[in-house]
Design an enzyme around this catalytic site. Structure first.
Site, PDB file in Angstrom:
ATOM      1  N   HIS A 150      -8.606   1.713   0.436  1.00 51.86           N
ATOM      2  CA  HIS A 150      -8.142   2.272  -0.827  1.00 51.86           C
ATOM      3  C   HIS A 150      -8.002   1.992  -2.221  1.00 51.86           C
ATOM      4  O   HIS A 150      -6.664   0.837  -2.423  1.00 51.86           O
ATOM      5  CB  HIS A 150      -6.915   3.719  -0.478  1.00 51.86           C
ATOM      6  CG  HIS A 150      -6.922   5.015  -1.591  1.00 51.86           C
ATOM      7  ND1 HIS A 150      -7.230   5.918  -1.599  1.00 51.86           N
ATOM      8  CD2 HIS A 150      -6.084   4.639  -2.096  1.00 51.86           C
ATOM      9  CE1 HIS A 150      -6.565   6.690  -2.644  1.00 51.86           C
ATOM     10  NE2 HIS A 150      -6.239   5.751  -3.138  1.00 51.86           N
ATOM     11  N   ALA A 151      -7.727   1.962  -2.990  1.00 53.65           N
ATOM     12  CA  ALA A 151      -7.945   1.597  -4.214  1.00 53.65           C
ATOM     13  C   ALA A 151      -6.712   1.532  -4.679  1.00 53.65           C
ATOM     14  O   ALA A 151      -6.244   2.575  -4.971  1.00 53.65           O
ATOM     15  CB  ALA A 151      -8.835   1.878  -5.607  1.00 53.65           C
TER      16      ALA A 151
ATOM     17  N   HIS B 158     -10.038   1.987 -13.771  1.00 52.89           N
ATOM     18  CA  HIS B 158      -9.221   1.942 -13.252  1.00 52.89           C
ATOM     19  C   HIS B 158      -7.657   1.994 -13.678  1.00 52.89           C
ATOM     20  O   HIS B 158      -6.707   1.696 -13.684  1.00 52.89           O
ATOM     21  CB  HIS B 158      -8.968   4.006 -12.962  1.00 52.89           C
ATOM     22  CG  HIS B 158      -7.442   4.608 -12.343  1.00 52.89           C
ATOM     23  ND1 HIS B 158      -7.365   5.791 -13.035  1.00 52.89           N
ATOM     24  CD2 HIS B 158      -7.093   3.768 -11.586  1.00 52.89           C
ATOM     25  CE1 HIS B 158      -6.855   5.888 -12.476  1.00 52.89           C
ATOM     26  NE2 HIS B 158      -6.746   5.229 -11.188  1.00 52.89           N
ATOM     27  N   GLU B 159      -8.230   0.461 -12.040  1.00 50.28           N
ATOM     28  CA  GLU B 159      -7.077   0.609 -11.695  1.00 50.28           C
ATOM     29  C   GLU B 159      -6.948  -0.724 -12.700  1.00 50.28           C
ATOM     30  O   GLU B 159      -5.131  -1.105 -12.353  1.00 50.28           O
ATOM     31  CB  GLU B 159      -7.462  -0.581 -10.301  1.00 50.28           C
ATOM     32  CG  GLU B 159      -7.874   0.885  -9.219  1.00 50.28           C
ATOM     33  CD  GLU B 159      -6.986   1.390  -8.747  1.00 50.28           C
ATOM     34  OE1 GLU B 159      -5.334   1.500  -9.297  1.00 50.28           O
ATOM     35  OE2 GLU B 159      -7.383   2.170  -8.261  1.00 50.28           O
TER      36      GLU B 159
ATOM     37  N   HIS C  83      -3.780   0.375 -14.862  1.00 47.47           N
ATOM     38  CA  HIS C  83      -2.429   0.578 -14.316  1.00 47.47           C
ATOM     39  C   HIS C  83      -1.642  -1.103 -14.395  1.00 47.47           C
ATOM     40  O   HIS C  83      -0.581  -0.960 -14.846  1.00 47.47           O
ATOM     41  CB  HIS C  83      -2.857   0.177 -12.708  1.00 47.47           C
ATOM     42  CG  HIS C  83      -3.157   2.078 -12.520  1.00 47.47           C
ATOM     43  ND1 HIS C  83      -1.972   3.418 -12.803  1.00 47.47           N
ATOM     44  CD2 HIS C  83      -4.538   2.406 -11.209  1.00 47.47           C
ATOM     45  CE1 HIS C  83      -2.517   4.402 -11.906  1.00 47.47           C
ATOM     46  NE2 HIS C  83      -3.146   4.142 -11.492  1.00 47.47           N
TER      47      HIS C  83
ATOM     48  N   GLU D 246      -2.229   7.473 -14.276  1.00 45.81           N
ATOM     49  CA  GLU D 246      -3.359   8.267 -13.759  1.00 45.81           C
ATOM     50  C   GLU D 246      -4.134   7.941 -15.040  1.00 45.81           C
ATOM     51  O   GLU D 246      -5.276   7.605 -14.606  1.00 45.81           O
ATOM     52  CB  GLU D 246      -3.295   8.555 -13.184  1.00 45.81           C
ATOM     53  CG  GLU D 246      -2.494   8.477 -11.860  1.00 45.81           C
ATOM     54  CD  GLU D 246      -2.715   7.216 -10.789  1.00 45.81           C
ATOM     55  OE1 GLU D 246      -4.035   6.756 -10.658  1.00 45.81           O
ATOM     56  OE2 GLU D 246      -1.528   6.932 -10.309  1.00 45.81           O
TER      57      GLU D 246
ATOM     58  N   HIS E  81      -3.122  10.298   0.145  1.00 42.65           N
ATOM     59  CA  HIS E  81      -2.985  10.415  -0.597  1.00 42.65           C
ATOM     60  C   HIS E  81      -1.141  11.429   0.843  1.00 42.65           C
ATOM     61  O   HIS E  81       0.087  11.202   0.099  1.00 42.65           O
ATOM     62  CB  HIS E  81      -2.313  11.302  -1.668  1.00 42.65           C
ATOM     63  CG  HIS E  81      -3.247  10.708  -2.711  1.00 42.65           C
ATOM     64  ND1 HIS E  81      -4.633  10.393  -2.232  1.00 42.65           N
ATOM     65  CD2 HIS E  81      -3.132   9.890  -3.765  1.00 42.65           C
ATOM     66  CE1 HIS E  81      -5.270   9.276  -3.069  1.00 42.65           C
ATOM     67  NE2 HIS E  81      -4.308   9.078  -3.997  1.00 42.65           N
TER      68      HIS E  81
ATOM     69  N   TYR F  29      -2.556  12.703 -10.411  1.00 46.47           N
ATOM     70  CA  TYR F  29      -4.322  13.426 -11.166  1.00 46.47           C
ATOM     71  C   TYR F  29      -5.157  13.928 -11.524  1.00 46.47           C
ATOM     72  O   TYR F  29      -5.908  13.738 -12.236  1.00 46.47           O
ATOM     73  CB  TYR F  29      -5.135  12.745  -9.415  1.00 46.47           C
ATOM     74  CG  TYR F  29      -4.446  11.505  -9.059  1.00 46.47           C
ATOM     75  CD1 TYR F  29      -4.849  10.395  -8.949  1.00 46.47           C
ATOM     76  CD2 TYR F  29      -3.557  11.703  -7.478  1.00 46.47           C
ATOM     77  CE1 TYR F  29      -4.456   9.270  -8.409  1.00 46.47           C
ATOM     78  CE2 TYR F  29      -2.987  10.608  -7.129  1.00 46.47           C
ATOM     79  CZ  TYR F  29      -3.682   9.181  -6.927  1.00 46.47           C
ATOM     80  OH  TYR F  29      -3.382   7.994  -6.940  1.00 46.47           O
TER      81      TYR F  29
END
Length: 603
Positions: A344-345, A374-375, A378, A402, A502, A512
């Site tokens: 999971h990323a 997206h990552e 972060h 997010e 999650h 999210y």
């Protein structure tokens, strides 16, 4: 205190399970300490425990084993104990007239945890054991049969994404849920003990603690998410109506009924949270082909590292600094062949400073191209606020974290793809319907799922959903919000919520949903900043240092100010607003309403 990884396994576990390792900050030891002095010591104690837990978690998730489970569990238990202890000490200063920054940091201490443990060593150990067991079961999960052997989540998800055989889809869908069923008792243990810990901190239950992190009373936050959902629900209903009709055309009434909820296994995703994988079944002839980013990446010879390099280049084009060299040395980009990992990323600031990493089993396709952006969002956010108090090293609220990377993903337009050499020619406006419909199958389709995961958990934590109704309540919410139904009978012997990462990893999920709202709000504002005057879905902020400066200014605030201040810094607005989604998809909404004329929408 020496670093966890420099100790022997035995001495690490013994030391970390002891309250004696908490740094001597128990309330009775410093009753006369002033608030500022307490915070200075508390920040150092928290940061040391947090870094140890982060390192242990990284090792565990990238080298899943019995021993790394123990190390991660022990380090997490210490962090929980430290944070709960500090939160209780922070309560000594309630009611005192203090400097606003001191007061905010004290309040933040109480809200740091997503799973507070009771002030009892045995119960803390039981809580972390249950949590670690669920996480390991998920990470190692496989479904086996004679014909196909054993398949993990990635392989089963590939079946759902690519197969059009209803029997194969159903087997992959039910197969993954055999992994989650045994988690049920551990989840009940976790919920009971985490609730007890939340109550010791003065909250009604764990859900109330989670909802208290948004600079408003918990009940007001729940109402705020309802308000935001009401803004986008009509768009989702039209999309649902259209997709259901196309699936009915493909599979017939027996498998895909023309009315009511859609069977969950037909939507191309293990949780029916994204429908983009059924594009070939729902794309209308007049929509055109759109832009097939997966094909473009494959033809250009992209690999996992180049995907990440391209995403980094986007942030650099905004005037932000490149990632540190250690990012490239320490990140995990490709699933190893020789060991189990949690694919999971996720994005990490292992030392809460410059040791930035991502952990992801990258596939060269459109979905992971977006996920990589997206990552890295972060990571850039983590670096921007790294010099703040450890209690402020977070986003304004979790939806901001997010939403930031997803804002960049909205700028992955045909114009952007042309500018980086992936696309030879930008399609004309006649291709916009395909662009919008494809995007909506991912983003708009996700909205109700983003809302309901925590609605289920809030009800579990409050006691409104007892253990004997875990699964029934889950599917009631899936139908109510998503209009999606289980394809086969589910019972209380199942634990379908645990099939979603999650839940066993206890990551709050409303973030999210909020991220989907905020990314469009951020995008609309940044497009105004760069002077864009065309359709919102065609705007890209790539190569705009002016847009980058606005993003950076917001990110640097971290959690040091209430989230409306951070929102205002970027958008000029102080309330979250889903109207930007409506604006973005306005041409699609008109087309969907025309397509659905004569159909009975809803479920």
């Amino acid at each position: 205190m020496s670093n966890l990884v420099h100790r022997t396994l035995t001495s690490s576990i013994c030391a970390l399970l002891s309250l004696g390792a908490l740094g001597g900050l128990r309330a009775q030891e410093a009753p006369d300490e002033d608030a500022a002095a307490f915070l200075e010591r508390a920040e150092a104690t928290f940061l040391e425990a947090a870094i140890e837990a982060e390192r242990a978690a990284w090792i565990n998730q990238t080298y899943l084993s019995y021993d790394t489970d123990l190390l991660a569990s022990a380090a997490e238990e210490k962090l929980i104990a430290v944070t709960v202890d500090l939160a209780k000490q922070a309560g000594r200063y309630d009611g005192q007239e203090l400097d606003p920054d001191v007061r905010r940091r004290l309040d933040r201490v109480k809200l740091m945890l997503s799973k507070p443990a009771p002030d009892d060593a045995a119960k803390r150990e039981e809580l972390t054991r249950a949590s670690t067991a669920m996480g390991s079961a998920y990470g190692r999960g496989e479904y086996c049969n004679e014909a196909d052997g054993c398949r993990d989540l990635g392989e089963l998800s590939e079946v759902l994404a690519t197969s059009r055989d209803p029997d194969a889809l159903l087997e992959a869908w039910t197969g993954w849920r055999t992994v989650s069923a045994p988690m049920r008792s551990d989840y009940a243990t976790f919920a009971r003990l985490a609730n007890e810990g939340a109550r010791e901190l003065g909250f009604d239950d764990l859900g109330a603690l989670w909802r208290s992190k948004y600079d408003m009373p918990p009940a007001e936050f729940a109402a705020e998410t309802d308000r935001l959902w009401s803004q986008v629900e009509p768009l989702y209903e039209q999309l649902h109506c259209y997709v259901r009709a196309r699936l009915n055309e493909r599979y017939g009434d027996e498998i895909a009924p023309a009315s009511g909820p859609i069977p969950a296994h037909l939507l191309g995703n293990m949780w029916a949270q994204s429908w983009v994988n059924v594009w070939d079944l729902v794309a209308p002839a007049e929509a055109g082909e759109g832009v097939d980013v997966t094909r473009l990446l494959e033809e250009a010879g992209y690999d996992a590292r180049r995907m990440v390099e391209t995403a980094e280049a986007f942030f650099v084009s905004l005037g932000l600094e490149p990632l540190p060299e250690t990012f490239w040395e320490r990140s995990l980009f490709v699933q190893p062949a020789d060991r189990d990992v949690v694919c999971h990323a996720s994005a990490w600031a292992v030392d809460h400073d410059q040791d930035l990493r991502i952990k992801m089993c990258i596939k060269v396709d459109a979905e992971d191209f977006v996920t990589v952006h997206h990552e890295l969002g972060h990571n850039y956010y983590q670096r921007a606020y790294r010099e703040l108090s450890p209690f402020y090293r977070d986003s304004a609220h979790d939806g901001f974290h997010e939403g930031l990377g997803d804002t960049l993903a909205l700028s992955i337009t045909p114009e952007y793809l042309e500018s980086i050499g992936l696309l030879d020619e930008v399609p004309g406006a006649e291709e916009d319907l395909a662009l919008l419909l494809r995007k909506s199958l991912d983003s708009v389709a996700f909205l109700p799922f983003g809302l309901l995961v925590d609605r289920w958990r809030w009800d579990v934590f409050s006691g409104d959903v007892p253990e004997e109704r875990y699964n029934a309540a889950w599917w009631e919410l899936r139908e109510r919000y998503q209009g999606v139904a289980a394809p086969v009978e589910r019972t209380e012997a199942d634990f379908d919520p645990g099939a979603k990462y999650h839940v066993p990893f206890n990551t709050p999920y409303t973030r999210y949903f909020l991220a989907q709202i905020l990314q469009y709000q951020f995008h609309r504002s940044l497009c105004e900043t760069v002077g864009w005057d065309g359709p919102l879905h065609r705007c890209s902020i790539y190569d705009s240092e002016e847009a980058g400066a606005k993003l950076d200014a917001m990110m640097r605030l971290g959690a040091s100010q209430p989230w409306p201040d951070a929102l205002e810094a970027l958008t000029g607005q102080r309330t979250m607003d889903a109207s930007a989604i409506v604006d973005y998809y306005a041409p699609l909404m008109a087309w969907l309403e025309d397509q659905n004329e004569g159909r009975t929408c809803g479920w």
